[in-house]
Structures are given as C-alpha cells and as structure tokens.
Design an enzyme around this catalytic site. Sequence first.
Site, PDB file in Angstrom:
ATOM      1  N   ASP A  83      18.053  10.216  16.343  1.00  0.00           N
ATOM      2  CA  ASP A  83      18.817   9.557  15.287  1.00  0.00           C
ATOM      3  C   ASP A  83      19.852   8.589  15.839  1.00  0.00           C
ATOM      4  O   ASP A  83      20.277   8.668  16.995  1.00  0.00           O
ATOM      5  CB  ASP A  83      19.493  10.592  14.385  1.00  0.00           C
ATOM      6  CG  ASP A  83      20.363  11.579  15.159  1.00  0.00           C
ATOM      7  OD1 ASP A  83      20.009  11.919  16.304  1.00  0.00           O
ATOM      8  OD2 ASP A  83      21.401  12.023  14.625  1.00  0.00           O
ATOM      9  N   GLU A 141      20.810  14.844  15.320  1.00  0.00           N
ATOM     10  CA  GLU A 141      21.781  15.483  16.232  1.00  0.00           C
ATOM     11  C   GLU A 141      23.198  15.097  15.862  1.00  0.00           C
ATOM     12  O   GLU A 141      24.132  15.861  16.077  1.00  0.00           O
ATOM     13  CB  GLU A 141      21.479  15.069  17.678  1.00  0.00           C
ATOM     14  CG  GLU A 141      22.329  15.794  18.727  1.00  0.00           C
ATOM     15  CD  GLU A 141      23.692  15.176  18.950  1.00  0.00           C
ATOM     16  OE1 GLU A 141      24.651  15.921  19.278  1.00  0.00           O
ATOM     17  OE2 GLU A 141      23.835  13.936  18.791  1.00  0.00           O
TER      18      GLU A 141
END
Length: 397
Positions: A83, A141
């Site tokens: 991400d 994350e």
Amino acid sequence: MELAVARLTRLVDEIKEEVILWRRHLHQNPELSYREEKTAQFVYDTLKSFGQIELSRPTRTSVVGRLTGKLPGTVLAIRADMDALPITEENDFSFVSQNRGVMHACGHDGHTAMLLGAAKILAGLREELSGEIRFLFQHAEEQFPGGAEEMVQAGVMEGVDIVIGNHLMSQLPVGKIGVTYGRMMAASDEFYLTINGKGGHGGMPHHAVDCIAIGSQVVANLQHIVARNVDPLDSLVLSVTQFHGGTATNVIPDTVALSGTVRSFDSQLRESMPARMEQVIKGICEAHGASYDFTYRFGYRAVVNDHAVSRVIEESVREVLGDESFEEFRPVTGGEDFSAFLQKTQGAFFVTGAGNPAKGITYAHHHPRFTIDEDALENGVKMAVYAACKLLGDRSR
C-alpha cells in the site's frame, strides 16, 4: 538446498532490470490501504506468468503465492507490503505517481518488486527445493488495524514454520543490510482525550473552567509517567501530537481535544499505560472542576525477532554481500504490523539500505520527495532468495 553465490548473482542479474521496471510501474500507480485492487491484480498476474506457483486471494486486496518443493520440509513465508500513503509527490523523475495525492513514500513499491523477483527465481529452482515457500503480498500496512492481522485471520500462516520480511531504509546506505536480534520495532498505540470545561470570557477566567490551561497541565504531567514512573531501562515514548481548542482570542472554550501516540516494547508496560494515563488525567481534571472522555486504542504489537532466524539473515548478508555489508541495526520506535505474523511463528524482520547522498537520495520515509536507490533492489532479491534456501535447508529447525 545450498545455493552458490555465483549462481545467485547470475540469476539476479538476469532479472534485475525487470525488478526495476516492476517497481517503477508500482510507483506510478500507487493505491491507498484497503484499496489496492489494481496493485493486487498486477501482482497476481505477474506471479501467474512465472508458473509453478499456486495463487490465492485471502482478502480482497492481498495475494498469496505458494511454491511447493519436490520434497517435504520447512514451510517458509516471505512478506511484502503493497500500500501507498496519502501524500502528494514532489519528485520530478519520469515515473512519478499518476494518482495525485497518493504516493509510495515508504518503499512498499520496492518491497513488492523485490518479492516478485525472488518468487521468479525461486519458481525456477522448484525442482531443487524442499518444503514450501509462501509469498505474502500484504495490503494495508499503513492503516490500522492493518492487513497483516486480516491475512492471519484468513489462515495464511497455518502450517508456517518461519516468516521473514524486509524493509527498504533510506537512512541506511545502499549496500548495507541491517539485522536486529530480539526487539526491533515498538508497539504503536493511540490515545484520544477530550477535556470538558466551562467556557467564558478571556478577560474573566475566574468565571470559567479553563480547559486549555487544564489540558496544558495534562500534557506536561503525562511526561512524568515516562520520566518518573517507568524504569529508565524500559523504552517508552508518550507523545501528545494534537491539541485543538478555541475559536477566538478573547474566548475561553468549553472543550479541547488532544491525541497522540504511545510506543513501547514490553507487553506488561504497554498494557499498563491506559490506567496510568487515566490516573493522571482524572486527577488534574477533578482538581480543576473539569470532566473528560479518554479513549486508548492498542495498535500494532512490537516486532521481536527470533535470534536463530536473525542469525541466518546475518550469515546470508556476510556470505552473499560480504562482511562490510552487515549492519547491526538498532531498535526503532516506529510501528510495523509484520508483528501479527510473528504472533503465529518464529521469524525476523530486517532492513535493506536504500539511501545514497551522492544521488540526492536522503529524504526520510513519508516525505513527499522520498525515493530509493534502485541498486538496493537487487540486494533485497539476493537476500530473500539466499536466506530462503538456507532456511529451507536447515533441518535443525
């Protein structure tokens, strides 16, 4: 299996340009936590093109690849996060983010590209491997509650014996690999506090209950927990990072809102913090006639490396890149949800140097001009492949 360094170097040389292209594609097309649809599809399609790897989608925006060797043995998981962050990029190279307001400012594009490279090489070595490798391409994350916990709940760690992960680090020079034994990254928690006073005229404070003055005392006295109530040998950070209140220079507001973060390594100390903090907050508010609302939210757990796995990582660094590349990496109080995987089995998290002042690559993670020296990517691929072969071949585990 034993993998000769010369052979490893040749295998990585064959794909390193491809790894760079993957990283640049991902950098141009960043997606926020829990929204990594196109990223996950790119990873899925790329893994599929390698053959040999069984693919699954444990959550909507994550991907797992399973590579099974010819003989039974150790089950190893290797993780990469995918991400990006809500940051507007300020770099000017040719592959800057095409998604305005979203940027890979923490190296996750490189993590994903490196693990794809390692998967491609290891798929080609399948006939020589024993055991199983699971490639965990993780979403979210950067945003609590984190994708790692969701993947664990989806069962990706069932039967896994060892898990490893790697993070590119701009503060560490390219060519260095940082390894930590034991505690590496802190648990990262959050707190939210509203202090309710009584508003009034700024020139007549005796008619009010000044929540700004009360809040200021709370901020100062919370630091006494760290300075005077905790063993100096126990690492603890308590930072008030937001303080909001008031609308005019001559008005004492009714309420103020504070929030911040707590970082710790010791689980008992961590669990004691909500009560310790509320004791301070309650005492100050009651002493001055104010009420309060306090919320404490536990975030990611601490990352604590297994010594035996860290030793294999260190050995891999010395054998592949040379003794001069090894760096004993000091623990940091940043948070990482890799800790969720470590709740299920032994493992280790390490860092790959990606900074280079000679190229102007000096910006910290989460900065709008963050980038990496792409020479670091081949080092990360080498580490993943070589360490995987060592861990799968170690029958003592």
